[in-house]
Write an enzyme that holds these catalytic residues in place. Structure first.
Site, PDB file in Angstrom:
ATOM      1  N   LYS A 196     -12.904  -1.614   5.954  1.00 10.33           N
ATOM      2  CA  LYS A 196     -12.031  -2.678   7.014  1.00 10.33           C
ATOM      3  C   LYS A 196     -12.500  -2.526   8.265  1.00 10.33           C
ATOM      4  O   LYS A 196     -13.077  -3.661   8.726  1.00 10.33           O
ATOM      5  CB  LYS A 196     -10.599  -2.113   6.742  1.00 10.33           C
ATOM      6  CG  LYS A 196      -9.986  -3.125   5.546  1.00 10.33           C
ATOM      7  CD  LYS A 196      -9.100  -2.342   4.773  1.00 10.33           C
ATOM      8  CE  LYS A 196      -8.866  -2.989   3.385  1.00 10.33           C
ATOM      9  NZ  LYS A 196      -8.016  -2.168   2.384  1.00 10.33           N
ATOM     10  N   TRP A 231       0.917  -1.184   0.050  1.00 11.41           N
ATOM     11  CA  TRP A 231       0.005  -0.008  -0.171  1.00 11.41           C
ATOM     12  C   TRP A 231       0.878   1.288   0.055  1.00 11.41           C
ATOM     13  O   TRP A 231       0.607   2.394  -0.620  1.00 11.41           O
ATOM     14  CB  TRP A 231      -0.944   0.029   1.126  1.00 11.41           C
ATOM     15  CG  TRP A 231      -2.158  -0.849   1.108  1.00 11.41           C
ATOM     16  CD1 TRP A 231      -2.395  -2.169   1.764  1.00 11.41           C
ATOM     17  CD2 TRP A 231      -3.123  -0.944  -0.179  1.00 11.41           C
ATOM     18  NE1 TRP A 231      -3.269  -2.805   0.985  1.00 11.41           N
ATOM     19  CE2 TRP A 231      -3.724  -2.285  -0.107  1.00 11.41           C
ATOM     20  CE3 TRP A 231      -3.227  -0.166  -1.207  1.00 11.41           C
ATOM     21  CZ2 TRP A 231      -4.830  -2.538  -0.612  1.00 11.41           C
ATOM     22  CZ3 TRP A 231      -4.247  -0.657  -2.113  1.00 11.41           C
ATOM     23  CH2 TRP A 231      -4.887  -1.809  -1.967  1.00 11.41           C
ATOM     24  N   ASP A 274      -2.134   6.466   6.285  1.00 12.81           N
ATOM     25  CA  ASP A 274      -3.109   5.818   5.761  1.00 12.81           C
ATOM     26  C   ASP A 274      -3.550   4.783   6.575  1.00 12.81           C
ATOM     27  O   ASP A 274      -2.937   3.725   6.768  1.00 12.81           O
ATOM     28  CB  ASP A 274      -2.323   5.144   4.392  1.00 12.81           C
ATOM     29  CG  ASP A 274      -3.663   4.084   3.961  1.00 12.81           C
ATOM     30  OD1 ASP A 274      -4.804   3.805   4.211  1.00 12.81           O
ATOM     31  OD2 ASP A 274      -3.204   3.346   2.591  1.00 12.81           O
TER      32      ASP A 274
END
Ligand SMILES: *Cc1c(COP(=O)(O)O)cnc(C)c1O
Length: 359
Positions: free
Chosen positions: A195, A101, A171
């Site tokens: 999530k 990511w 993030d």
């Protein structure tokens, strides 16, 4: 109703109590005669739902008054573009590379300006995070971006980087709300909802006021943080139902002891699972102990030929979506807030039994 233990990395499990409440309110919200899905986002019913969600999130995370909370679309991935467009201001930005990511965030930022990689753990195959003294930060960086929890590698920072005068951008897609954090240490926190917040479709941005209003010329209006900040995230139609569902999750968290209680449970859940892995010669997790994620636990079997058998047996036992990310292989158990401790206990028992009979 039979609810399995779903270990999906995202979209992930939601608390059953939240699903049931949404079901009860589905056709007629609070005597309005409408489903939340059918409401105008500018009507008084929906405005109250939206405002309550923000109030509850602010209370849960103890968000200071000089931060805006934005309810957006486009996922965390769209923030990979919005961040450089809004925050670079003609300078270069520092990025810490700890996995898939962060790499994606770096790749996108490079399209808009100068990116320095201030530290990378690629040489360890992303099985740890950089030591504090290995961060080679530029004191003039427009900002420092990092990924506190790498969802795919299962690697998590045990510390918050100190970035001096450069705002720290995080993030938090796969770790937000998993425990208390000090929001004031960050310039901006962002997360896709699917999530640990609610259903897909919603992205939350928590951003300090002084970072808003500096978007580069040519930034699309919907990507300029000023637009949602000045319009209560309703410049255009927001993802109304996902926002409502996130609000139900925030309410559930508040009723269950908030982030302090959640953090204790999450730590216990993760420790149980790592103990089961470490206590066996059949299962393994490659991540350095100090950098192991509380939320995403990848593990491999000593014999990969048994993977399919493991997954089929797990499914029979009501343990779903344990297949690891295609880039890592093996298994991955994502154990966000909504995964009950009983789900971990059931998984650990299943693993022991599988090893005993097949290992
Ligand atoms: C899932 C994830 C993303 C991507 O989120 P989208 O909402 O699908 O864009 C980005 N970063 C992290 C850490 C993630 O876990």
């Amino acid at each position: 109703m039979s609810r399995a233990f779903n270990f999906s990395a995202g979209p992930a499990m939601l608390p059953t109590a939240v699903i049931e409440r949404a079901q009860a309110e589905m056709a007629d919200w609070n005597g309005s005669g409408m489903s939340v899905m059918e409401m105008s986002h500018r009507g008084k019913e929906y405005m109250s739902i939206a405002a309550q969600a923000e109030t509850d999130l602010r209370a849960l995370m103890n968000i200071p008054d000089n931060y805006k909370v934005l309810f957006l679309q486009g996922g965390a991935s769209q923030q990979f573009s919005a961040i450089p467009l809004n925050l670079m201001r003609g300078k270069s930005a520092d990025y810490i590379n700890t996995g898939m990511w962060s790499k994606k965030a770096i790749g996108e930022a490079k399209r808009f300006g100068d990116v320095r990689v201030a530290a990378s753990t690629e040489d360890t195959n992303f099985t740890t995070v950089p030591a504090v003294d290995a961060l080679n930060l530029d004191s003039n960086a427009a900002y420092v971006h990092y990924t506190p929890n790498e969802t795919i590698g299962g690697v998590e920072f045990p510390y918050i980087p100190d970035t001096g005068n450069s705002p720290l951008i995080a993030d938090m897609s796969s770790t937000i709300l998993s425990r208390p954090i000090d929001v004031a240490k960050f310039g901006m926190i962002y997360a896709g909802a699917q999530k640990n917040i609610g259903p897909a479709g919603l992205t939350i941005v928590i951003i300090r006021d002084d970072l808003i209003g500096h978007a580069k010329d040519g930034t699309p209006i919907t990507l300029d943080y000023k637009t949602p900040a000045e319009n209560e995230s309703m410049y255009n139609t927001p993802p109304t139902y996902s926002w409502y569902m996130a609000g139900l999750v925030f309410d559930w968290l508040r009723q269950n002891g908030g982030l302090e209680a959640m953090g204790q449970t999450n730590q216990r859940k993760a420790e149980k699972l790592y103990a089961a892995i470490d206590g066996s010669d059949f299962y393994a997790n490659p991540v350095e102990t100090s950098a192991r994620s509380w939320m995403n636990v990848p593990f491999t079997l000593a014999n990969a030929d048994l993977d399919a058998d493991f997954l089929a047996g797990a499914k029979n036992a009501g343990l779903l979506t344990l297949k690891g990310h295609r880039s890592v292989g093996g298994m991955r158990a994502s154990i966000y807030n909504a995964m009950p401790e009983e789900g971990i206990d059931t998984l650990v028992s299943f693993m022991a039994e599988f090893e005993r009979t097949k290992g």
